[in-house]
Design a protein around this motif. Structure first.
Motif, PDB file in Angstrom:
ATOM      1  N   SER A 276       9.154  -9.718 -11.416  1.00  0.00           N
ATOM      2  CA  SER A 276       7.897  -9.551 -11.751  1.00  0.00           C
ATOM      3  C   SER A 276       7.310  -8.025 -11.353  1.00  0.00           C
ATOM      4  N   MET A 277       8.293  -7.400 -10.666  1.00  0.00           N
ATOM      5  CA  MET A 277       7.792  -5.909 -10.426  1.00  0.00           C
ATOM      6  C   MET A 277       7.198  -5.123 -11.567  1.00  0.00           C
ATOM      7  N   ALA A 278       7.893  -5.502 -12.796  1.00  0.00           N
ATOM      8  CA  ALA A 278       7.552  -4.771 -13.946  1.00  0.00           C
ATOM      9  C   ALA A 278       6.334  -5.386 -14.328  1.00  0.00           C
ATOM     10  N   VAL A 279       6.105  -6.482 -14.198  1.00  0.00           N
ATOM     11  CA  VAL A 279       4.513  -7.049 -14.531  1.00  0.00           C
ATOM     12  C   VAL A 279       3.537  -6.285 -13.739  1.00  0.00           C
ATOM     13  N   TYR A 280       3.672  -6.265 -12.538  1.00  0.00           N
ATOM     14  CA  TYR A 280       2.793  -5.694 -11.695  1.00  0.00           C
ATOM     15  C   TYR A 280       2.632  -4.384 -11.986  1.00  0.00           C
ATOM     16  N   GLN A 281       3.753  -3.574 -12.287  1.00  0.00           N
ATOM     17  CA  GLN A 281       3.513  -2.148 -12.699  1.00  0.00           C
ATOM     18  C   GLN A 281       3.048  -1.957 -14.063  1.00  0.00           C
ATOM     19  N   THR A 282       2.775  -2.818 -14.799  1.00  0.00           N
ATOM     20  CA  THR A 282       2.121  -2.790 -16.175  1.00  0.00           C
ATOM     21  C   THR A 282       0.612  -3.477 -16.241  1.00  0.00           C
ATOM     22  N   ASN A 283       0.332  -3.640 -15.064  1.00  0.00           N
ATOM     23  CA  ASN A 283      -1.120  -4.320 -14.996  1.00  0.00           C
ATOM     24  C   ASN A 283      -1.766  -3.780 -13.702  1.00  0.00           C
ATOM     25  N   ILE A 284      -1.416  -2.626 -13.497  1.00  0.00           N
ATOM     26  CA  ILE A 284      -2.190  -1.729 -12.410  1.00  0.00           C
ATOM     27  C   ILE A 284      -3.675  -1.837 -12.827  1.00  0.00           C
ATOM     28  N   ASN A 285      -4.221  -1.682 -14.272  1.00  0.00           N
ATOM     29  CA  ASN A 285      -5.511  -1.477 -14.525  1.00  0.00           C
ATOM     30  C   ASN A 285      -6.273  -2.657 -13.984  1.00  0.00           C
ATOM     31  N   THR A 286      -5.650  -3.561 -13.704  1.00  0.00           N
ATOM     32  CA  THR A 286      -6.429  -5.010 -13.344  1.00  0.00           C
ATOM     33  C   THR A 286      -6.494  -5.200 -11.683  1.00  0.00           C
ATOM     34  N   MET A 287      -5.943  -4.074 -11.128  1.00  0.00           N
ATOM     35  CA  MET A 287      -5.795  -4.052  -9.401  1.00  0.00           C
ATOM     36  C   MET A 287      -7.009  -3.350  -9.021  1.00  0.00           C
ATOM     37  N   ASN A 288      -6.991  -3.309  -7.709  1.00  0.00           N
ATOM     38  CA  ASN A 288      -8.395  -2.570  -7.033  1.00  0.00           C
ATOM     39  C   ASN A 288      -8.098  -0.970  -7.157  1.00  0.00           C
ATOM     40  N   ALA A 289      -9.193  -0.276  -6.604  1.00  0.00           N
ATOM     41  CA  ALA A 289      -9.001   1.388  -6.814  1.00  0.00           C
ATOM     42  C   ALA A 289      -8.093   1.958  -5.888  1.00  0.00           C
ATOM     43  N   ASN A 290      -7.741   1.268  -4.779  1.00  0.00           N
ATOM     44  CA  ASN A 290      -6.595   2.192  -4.029  1.00  0.00           C
ATOM     45  C   ASN A 290      -5.484   2.103  -4.637  1.00  0.00           C
ATOM     46  N   ARG A 292      -4.772   1.763  -7.883  1.00  0.00           N
ATOM     47  CA  ARG A 292      -4.946   2.572  -9.139  1.00  0.00           C
ATOM     48  C   ARG A 292      -4.825   4.085  -8.911  1.00  0.00           C
ATOM     49  N   ALA A 293      -5.582   4.505  -7.677  1.00  0.00           N
ATOM     50  CA  ALA A 293      -5.464   6.019  -7.251  1.00  0.00           C
ATOM     51  C   ALA A 293      -4.194   6.402  -7.164  1.00  0.00           C
ATOM     52  N   ARG A 294      -3.324   5.707  -6.115  1.00  0.00           N
ATOM     53  CA  ARG A 294      -1.858   6.052  -6.044  1.00  0.00           C
ATOM     54  C   ARG A 294      -0.977   6.001  -7.241  1.00  0.00           C
ATOM     55  N   PHE A 295      -1.200   4.975  -7.914  1.00  0.00           N
ATOM     56  CA  PHE A 295      -0.406   4.948  -9.129  1.00  0.00           C
ATOM     57  C   PHE A 295      -0.781   6.145 -10.232  1.00  0.00           C
ATOM     58  N   ALA A 296      -2.375   6.759 -10.267  1.00  0.00           N
ATOM     59  CA  ALA A 296      -2.460   8.041 -10.970  1.00  0.00           C
ATOM     60  C   ALA A 296      -1.758   9.319 -10.211  1.00  0.00           C
ATOM     61  N   GLN A 297      -1.583   9.165  -9.122  1.00  0.00           N
ATOM     62  CA  GLN A 297      -0.635  10.390  -8.195  1.00  0.00           C
ATOM     63  C   GLN A 297       0.754  10.021  -8.468  1.00  0.00           C
ATOM     64  N   ARG A 298       1.269   9.344  -9.069  1.00  0.00           N
ATOM     65  CA  ARG A 298       2.790   8.975  -9.318  1.00  0.00           C
ATOM     66  C   ARG A 298       3.317   8.546  -8.213  1.00  0.00           C
ATOM     67  N   ASP A 299       2.559   7.717  -7.318  1.00  0.00           N
ATOM     68  CA  ASP A 299       2.926   6.958  -6.209  1.00  0.00           C
ATOM     69  C   ASP A 299       2.857   5.490  -6.527  1.00  0.00           C
ATOM     70  N   ASN A 300       4.125   4.929  -7.028  1.00  0.00           N
ATOM     71  CA  ASN A 300       4.006   3.834  -7.107  1.00  0.00           C
ATOM     72  C   ASN A 300       4.104   2.626  -6.028  1.00  0.00           C
ATOM     73  N   PRO A 301       3.022   1.970  -5.955  1.00  0.00           N
ATOM     74  CA  PRO A 301       2.931   1.134  -4.579  1.00  0.00           C
ATOM     75  C   PRO A 301       4.306   0.115  -4.433  1.00  0.00           C
TER      76      PRO A 301
END
Length: 704
Positions: A276-290, A292-301
C-alpha cells in the motif's frame, strides 16, 4: 390528495452494532445501498449483512465509503453470489479506496481460503473488481436518471468518502466512518455546502470524549518506550492500511528524536501494508498540507528509516518472540486471526511484553476481551488450549472516529431534518441520542433522531415540493417582466422545467406536432338562430365566408373555433387541439345540439324581428327586456314580461308553486316573499345579465 413520498431506510448491518455496515435507501422507485462490510467478530456466512432481505437486482447504485473490511469485504459476495448482476446496479468508490480494497481483499481471501467457511475465491474477487467505477472528491456523478451523488473527504483513512446523495430531489448525507480532526497525513472530514434532508452518521464512540491528539501521542510513545526499557516486546494490533501508516509516522518521528532507540527495530508484518505504500505515494494530493509540503521538497514521508517490513516466512512469529525487544505492528486490529493473533499468543505469557490496543475494539473480538484483563485466553488453535495472559494491556485509540463533541458539532452544522445513528452499539447509540436530544432542548430546538435496529425499516415522509426552472425563451421573458408567465411544465428525471413550446424539442428530444380536431353536427334550425345562441354564450363572434369552401358561411368563435355551414342540415367545427380550445369546442357543441329544445329558440323563431339589428336605443332596450325574459323562461317556464306605460318601468314576473317573484327590468331588483325563490332568481339573473349584455353591445355597435 396523493400521499407524500416516503424514504424507506433499512439497515442490513451496523444497526445498533459496529461491523458489517450496509444501509439500504429506497425512494420513488430507486434503491441505493451504502457500504457492504462483514462482521469481524463472526466468520463465514454469519459475518455477512442480512443480504437475503433485499432483491439485489433492484439496486441502482452501491457506494463504498472506504476499504475497511467492516465496510467493504462483503462486496465481492454480493456481486458474485447474489442476483446483483441480473440488474443494472453500479458500484462506486474513490480511486484510492479501490486500490487499497484490492490489496486488503487479497489478504482477506488468502487468510480465509484455508477455512471451510471461505465466502468467495480469488477469481470471484477479480470479477468483482472489474465492476467497480472510481470517482474523485467533489465530482458530481449521475449514474442513472433520478440519482446523483457527490463524494466529500471523510478523513478516517486514505480515500475515505462521505456521500451526498440526491434521490429524486431528496438529499441524504451518508458519512460512513469519519474524522473531524486532521491527523499526521489526512484532511479532516468536510462539511458539504448543501443542507441535506437526512443525515446518516456513525455513532461509534457515542458520548465518549477522546483525549487531544498531542497528549494521546505523548502517552502512546511514552508507554512504548517503557515496555522497551523493561526488556519487553511491543505488539500494536492494527489495520494493515490506514491506522498503521499513521502509527508509523508517529513512531518514526519519536525514534528519530531518541538515539537510544535507534537499535530497536520496528516491524510491520502485513504484505498489504508494504504494497500500500505505493498507493500512499501516488495519492499525496488527497492528503493534508503538511504531507504535500514535505513531498514537494522531495521528502517522502512514507519512506521510513527506522521501520521495515517483515517477511512472513515459516516460523517468523517465534523468531520475533525469541529475539531482542522490538515493536511489531500486526494486522488485523481485532486480533481474531492472522499475524496479530499469532504474535500475541507467543508474547502473552511474559509480563515484560505489552500490547497496546490502538483501534476501536468490536464486541466479541479478542481486542475487546483483553480490555477486561482476563487471566487467560483460549488459543486460536482451539481444542480447549488456554494460554496464560501476563502481558500488559493498554488502550490508546488511534481509530480516527469522531468523539462526542466532534460528532455533536457536525450534526448541528449539517442541520438535517432527520438524523439517523448507525455503526454504534445499542447502549452507545441510546446515550448519544439522549445527549443530543437534551443538547437541542436546552436551545429550544427539537431534533428528530433515529436509532434503527438491523432489519428494522425506518420510514420517513417528506412533503413533496416541486420547483420548476424557467428555461429557454421563457427565461428571457421572465427576466424582463414581473408578470405571470405560462408555458409547458415538463418533468424529466424527477426535475421540472417551465418552457416555451418552441424549446420542447431541444430540451427533451421529443418532436412536436399540431393536432387539428374536426367534428360534424347535424342541425334542424336556421344558421341565424345558431349565430344568435353563440353570441349569447361567447359574446362577439366573427361571421364571414370561407373562400376555400366555395363561399360557405363561417363563424369564428374566440379566434379558436371555426364553425362552417358545410351543408343545409350540417355544421362542421374545426380547431387546433389544446386544453383550452377543447373546452371551448365542447361548450359550443353542447350549445348547438341543445338549440332545438331551448324555449328561447321558440321565441326567437316566432319573432323574426328579434334577429334584426336595432335602429335606435329604444329598440336596443326593448331587445334587452325581451332577451332577459326569454333567458329566465328557459329556467322557470312561467315567465311574463309586462311593458311599462308612461314613467313606469317594465317588469318580469315568475310564478312557481303559488309563489311569485317580480324583477324590475331597469334596476334588476328581485322582490319575492319566498326567500328560496328570490335567491334562485337572483342567481339565474346574474348569468342572464352577462349573456344579454354582450348581445346588446353587439347590437349597438352594428346599427343598420
Amino acid at each position: 390528495m396523493t400521499s407524500s413520498p416516503t424514504l424507506a431506510l433499512t439497515m442490513l448491518g451496523a444497526g445498533q452494532e459496529v461491523g458489517r455496515s450496509c444501509c439500504v435507501l429506497q425512494y420513488r422507485g430507486k434503491t441505493v445501498v451504502c457500504d457492504a462490510g462483514v462482521q469481524p467478530a463472526f466468520s463465514g456466512i454469519a459475518s455477512l449483512p442480512f443480504i437475503d432481505e433485499l432483491d439485489w437486482r433492484t439496486v441502482d447504485v452501491l457506494l463504498i465509503t472506504h476499504f475497511h473490511v467492516d465496510h467493504a469485504a462483503a462486496l465481492t459476495y454480493i456481486t458474485e453470489k447474489t442476483n446483483f448482476r441480473e440488474g443494472k446496479g453500479q458500484v462506486y468508490m474513490s480511486h484510492a479506496t479501490k486500490a487499497l480494497h484490492r490489496l486488503m481483499m487479497q489478504d482477506f481471501v488468502r487468510m480465509s481460503s484455508a477455512s471451510s467457511e471461505a465466502l468467495f475465491s480469488a477469481q470471484d474477487l477479480a470479477m468483482s473488481l472489474s465492476l467497480i467505477k472510481t470517482v474523485s472528491a467533489h465530482q458530481l456523478i449521475t449514474p442513472c436518471p433520478g440519482i446523483s451523488f457527490t463524494p466529500y473527504h471523510a478523513g478516517h483513512v486514505l480515500g475515505a468518502c462521505m456521500f451526498f446523495i440526491d434521490i429524486a430531489g431528496l438529499k441524504i448525507l451518508y458519512t460512513g466512518d469519519y474524522s473531524r480532526e486532521e491527523d499526521r497525513h489526512l484532511l479532516k472530514a468536510e462539511l458539504p455546502p448543501v443542507r441535506p434532508d437526512v443525515l446518516i452518521v456513525e455513532s461509534t464512540f457515542g458520548i465518549k470524549s477522546l483525549e487531544p491528539r498531542p497528549e494521546k501521542e505523548q502517552r502512546f510513545t511514552t508507554l512504548v518506550h517503557q515496555i522497551i526499557r523493561r526488556g519487553g516486546h511491543v505488539l500494536l494490533p492494527t489495520f494493515a492500511v490506514g491506522p498503521a501508516q499513521e502509527l508509523m509516522l508517529v513512531l518514526e518521528e519519536y525514534w528519530k528524536a531518541h538515539p537510544d532507540l535507534h537499535d530497536v527495530p520496528i516491524y510491520y508484518t502485513s504484505n498489504s501494508a508494504h504494497k500500500s505504500m505505493a498507493v500512499y505515494q501516488t495519492n499525496i494530493n488527497t492528503m493534508n498540507a503538511n504531507i504535500r509540503a514535505r513531498f514537494a521538497q522531495r521528502d517522502n514521508p512514507f519512506v521510513f528509516k527506522y521501520i521495515s517490513s517483515l517477511s512472513q516466512s515459516r516460523g517468523w512469529e517465534k523468531s520475533i518472540a525469541d529475539g531482542p525487544p522490538c515493536v511489531v505492528l500486526a494486522s488485523p486490529g481485532f486480533m481474531q486471526t492472522g499475524p496479530s493473533r499469532a504474535v500475541f499468543e507467543l508474547l502473552a505469557p511474559d509480563a515484560r511484553n505489552g500490547v497496546v490496543i490502538t483501534g476501536f475494539s468490536i464486541k466479541g473480538t479478542l481486542a475487546r476481551e483483553l480490555l477486561d484483563q482476563p487471566a487467560e485466553i483460549e488459543s486460536v488453535k482451539g481444542g480447549g488450549l488456554m494460554i496464560p495472559r501476563r502481558i500488559s494491556v493498554a488502550e490508546i485509540p488511534f481509530s480516527a472516529h469522531v468523539d462526542y463533541s466532534q460528532n455533536a458539532e457536525f450534526i448541528e452544522l449539517v442541520d438535517a431534518q432527520h438524523v439517523v445513528l448507525v455503526h454504534g452499539e445499542k447502549n452507545t447509540m441510546a446515550d448519544l441520542k439522549a445527549a443530543m436530544t437534551f443538547r437541542y432542548k436546552e436551545r429550544g430546538k427539537i431534533l428528530s433522531i433515529h436509532t434503527p435496529r438491523n432489519l428494522e425499516t425506518l420510514e420517513l415522509t417528506f412533503p413533496e415540493e416541486r420547483v420548476a426552472k424557467v428555461i429557454g425563451h421563457l427565461a428571457n421573458i421572465s427576466a424582463q417582466t414581473d408578470n405571470v408567465i405560462s408555458g409547458l411544465l415538463v418533468s424529466k428525471d424527477f426535475s421540472y422545467a417551465l418552457l416555451d413550446p418552441r424549446d420542447l424539442t431541444a430540451f427533451s428530444g421529443l418532436p412536436t406536432s399540431t393536432l387539428t380536431q374536426r367534428q360534424k353536427v347535424a342541425i334542424g334550425v336556421k344558421w341565424e338562430l345558431i349565430r344568435w345562441h353563440l353570441e349569447g354564450l361567447f359574446g362577439a363572434v366573427e361571421e364571414g365566408r370561407d373562400h376555400d369552401e366555395q363561399g360557405v358561411a363561417v363563424i369564428r368563435i374566440m379566434d379558436a373555433i371555426t364553425l362552417t355551414h358545410t351543408q343545409e342540415y350540417e355544421l362542421t367545427l374545426e380547431w387546433e387541439s389544446s386544453a383550452q380550445n377543447d373546452m371551448l369546442a365542447d361548450s359550443a357543441l353542447a350549445l348547438i345540439v341543445g338549440i332545438e329544445k331551448s324555449p328561447a329558440s321558440l321565441k326567437v323563431s316566432s319573432c323574426p324581428q328579434a334577429h334584426e339589428h336595432p335602429h335606435s336605443d329604444h329598440n336596443a332596450v326593448s331587445t334587452r327586456e325581451q332577451r332577459l325574459a326569454w333567458f329566465l323562461e328557459a329556467h322557470f317556464e312561467d315567465v311574463r314580461l309586462h311593458a311599462g306605460e308612461g314613467d313606469e318601468g317594465s317588469n318580469i314576473t315568475i310564478a312557481i308553486d303559488g309563489n311569485v317573484a317580480t324583477v324590475d327590468v331597469d334596476t334588476l331588483i328581485v322582490r319575492c316573499e319566498n326567500e328560496n325563490l328570490k335567491t334562485r332568481v337572483e342567481l339565474v339573473l346574474r348569468v342572464a345579465i352577462i349573456a344579454t349584455a354582450s348581445l346588446v353591445d353587439i347590437a349597438l355597435s352594428h346599427p343598420q
